[in-house]
Motif scaffolding. Sequence first.
Motif, PDB file in Angstrom:
ATOM      1  N   CYS A  15       9.443  25.221  -2.800  1.00 27.30           N
ATOM      2  CA  CYS A  15       8.368  26.195  -2.894  1.00 27.30           C
ATOM      3  C   CYS A  15       7.280  25.681  -3.822  1.00 27.30           C
ATOM      4  N   CYS A  16       6.051  26.091  -3.539  1.00 27.55           N
ATOM      5  CA  CYS A  16       4.907  25.714  -4.362  1.00 27.55           C
ATOM      6  C   CYS A  16       5.070  26.333  -5.756  1.00 27.55           C
ATOM      7  N   PRO A  17       4.875  25.552  -6.820  1.00 23.69           N
ATOM      8  CA  PRO A  17       5.020  26.122  -8.163  1.00 23.69           C
ATOM      9  C   PRO A  17       3.901  27.094  -8.531  1.00 23.69           C
ATOM     10  N   TYR A  18       2.815  27.114  -7.758  1.00 25.37           N
ATOM     11  CA  TYR A  18       1.688  27.989  -8.070  1.00 25.37           C
ATOM     12  C   TYR A  18       1.732  29.300  -7.292  1.00 25.37           C
ATOM     13  N   LEU A  23       6.688  24.588   0.797  1.00 23.11           N
ATOM     14  CA  LEU A  23       6.021  23.295   0.846  1.00 23.11           C
ATOM     15  C   LEU A  23       6.557  22.493   2.030  1.00 23.11           C
ATOM     16  N   TRP A  24       5.681  21.686   2.591  1.00 23.56           N
ATOM     17  CA  TRP A  24       6.054  20.829   3.713  1.00 23.56           C
ATOM     18  C   TRP A  24       5.975  19.377   3.278  1.00 23.56           C
ATOM     19  N   GLU A  69       7.487  12.324  -4.569  1.00 27.67           N
ATOM     20  CA  GLU A  69       7.213  12.444  -3.145  1.00 27.67           C
ATOM     21  C   GLU A  69       6.051  13.414  -2.929  1.00 27.67           C
ATOM     22  N   GLU A  70       5.301  13.200  -1.859  1.00 26.33           N
ATOM     23  CA  GLU A  70       4.138  14.020  -1.545  1.00 26.33           C
ATOM     24  C   GLU A  70       4.540  15.210  -0.680  1.00 26.33           C
ATOM     25  N   PHE A  71       4.016  16.388  -1.043  1.00 27.69           N
ATOM     26  CA  PHE A  71       4.234  17.611  -0.286  1.00 27.69           C
ATOM     27  C   PHE A  71       2.893  18.265   0.008  1.00 27.69           C
ATOM     28  N   ASN A  86      21.073  15.935  -8.539  1.00 28.93           N
ATOM     29  CA  ASN A  86      22.166  16.055  -9.499  1.00 28.93           C
ATOM     30  C   ASN A  86      23.463  15.544  -8.871  1.00 28.93           C
ATOM     31  N   PRO A  87      24.535  15.395  -9.643  1.00 24.68           N
ATOM     32  CA  PRO A  87      25.793  14.863  -9.085  1.00 24.68           C
ATOM     33  C   PRO A  87      26.373  15.686  -7.936  1.00 24.68           C
ATOM     34  N   ALA A  88      26.041  16.976  -7.853  1.00 23.39           N
ATOM     35  CA  ALA A  88      26.541  17.813  -6.764  1.00 23.39           C
ATOM     36  C   ALA A  88      25.743  17.608  -5.476  1.00 23.39           C
ATOM     37  N   GLY A  89      24.624  16.884  -5.552  1.00 26.00           N
ATOM     38  CA  GLY A  89      23.818  16.621  -4.380  1.00 26.00           C
ATOM     39  C   GLY A  89      22.628  17.541  -4.211  1.00 26.00           C
ATOM     40  N   GLN A  90      22.453  18.518  -5.088  1.00 27.49           N
ATOM     41  CA  GLN A  90      21.329  19.447  -5.010  1.00 27.49           C
ATOM     42  C   GLN A  90      20.080  18.786  -5.595  1.00 27.49           C
ATOM     43  N   LEU A  91      18.922  19.113  -5.020  1.00 26.49           N
ATOM     44  CA  LEU A  91      17.653  18.571  -5.487  1.00 26.49           C
ATOM     45  C   LEU A  91      16.917  19.601  -6.322  1.00 26.49           C
ATOM     46  N   THR A  92      16.341  19.152  -7.428  1.00 28.04           N
ATOM     47  CA  THR A  92      15.467  19.997  -8.234  1.00 28.04           C
ATOM     48  C   THR A  92      14.081  19.372  -8.213  1.00 28.04           C
ATOM     49  N   SER A  93      13.056  20.196  -8.284  1.00 28.30           N
ATOM     50  CA  SER A  93      11.691  19.674  -8.199  1.00 28.30           C
ATOM     51  C   SER A  93      10.853  20.183  -9.360  1.00 28.30           C
ATOM     52  N   GLN A  94       9.855  19.381  -9.703  1.00 29.85           N
ATOM     53  CA  GLN A  94       8.852  19.761 -10.686  1.00 29.85           C
ATOM     54  C   GLN A  94       7.605  18.932 -10.419  1.00 29.85           C
ATOM     55  N   ILE A  95       6.469  19.374 -10.928  1.00 28.50           N
ATOM     56  CA  ILE A  95       5.218  18.654 -10.714  1.00 28.50           C
ATOM     57  C   ILE A  95       5.296  17.294 -11.422  1.00 28.50           C
TER      58      ILE A  95
END
Length: 137
Positions: A15-18, A23-24, A69-71, A86-95
């Motif tokens: 999702c867009c942080p703003y 996000l695509w 990566e670009e979104f 993370n080690p569990a395979g989940q992705l976290t995002s930040q600007i």
Amino acid sequence: MPGKRSSRKQIQHFCCPYCDRRLWRAGSTKHFLFYTEAAQIRQYVNVSHKSAALLASQGAYVDRNSWIEEFFCGEHGKLWLKLNRNPAGQLTSQIATSKDWQQSTQTINPEVPNPSVSEYSYRMSRAPSGRLSYCRR
């Protein structure tokens, strides 16, 4: 029989942080982050001090679990996000910050203009044109 189920449900959306819209992915390459000092490797990769020192002595360590990566957001346009797995395979995002850009592979800083372009060309490419040109037949 294993592997017959669809793995399409496992795709993670961002999702867009703003504006919190979806996000695509823009289809750009992944720009992985690298670390050169043992303290950085220890902090970001979560390894022991001894392992971090060994990895630092071998040169720059490319972290395959962190990349830029670009979104695309419908309201805000192009966004660059730093993704961490993370080690569990989940992705976290930040600007992505300028510090992240300095530690990424195969990239230039997008906030700094291209040094091979003259100042005049750069200024003219950013200026609005006074007239619209069209072709008459």
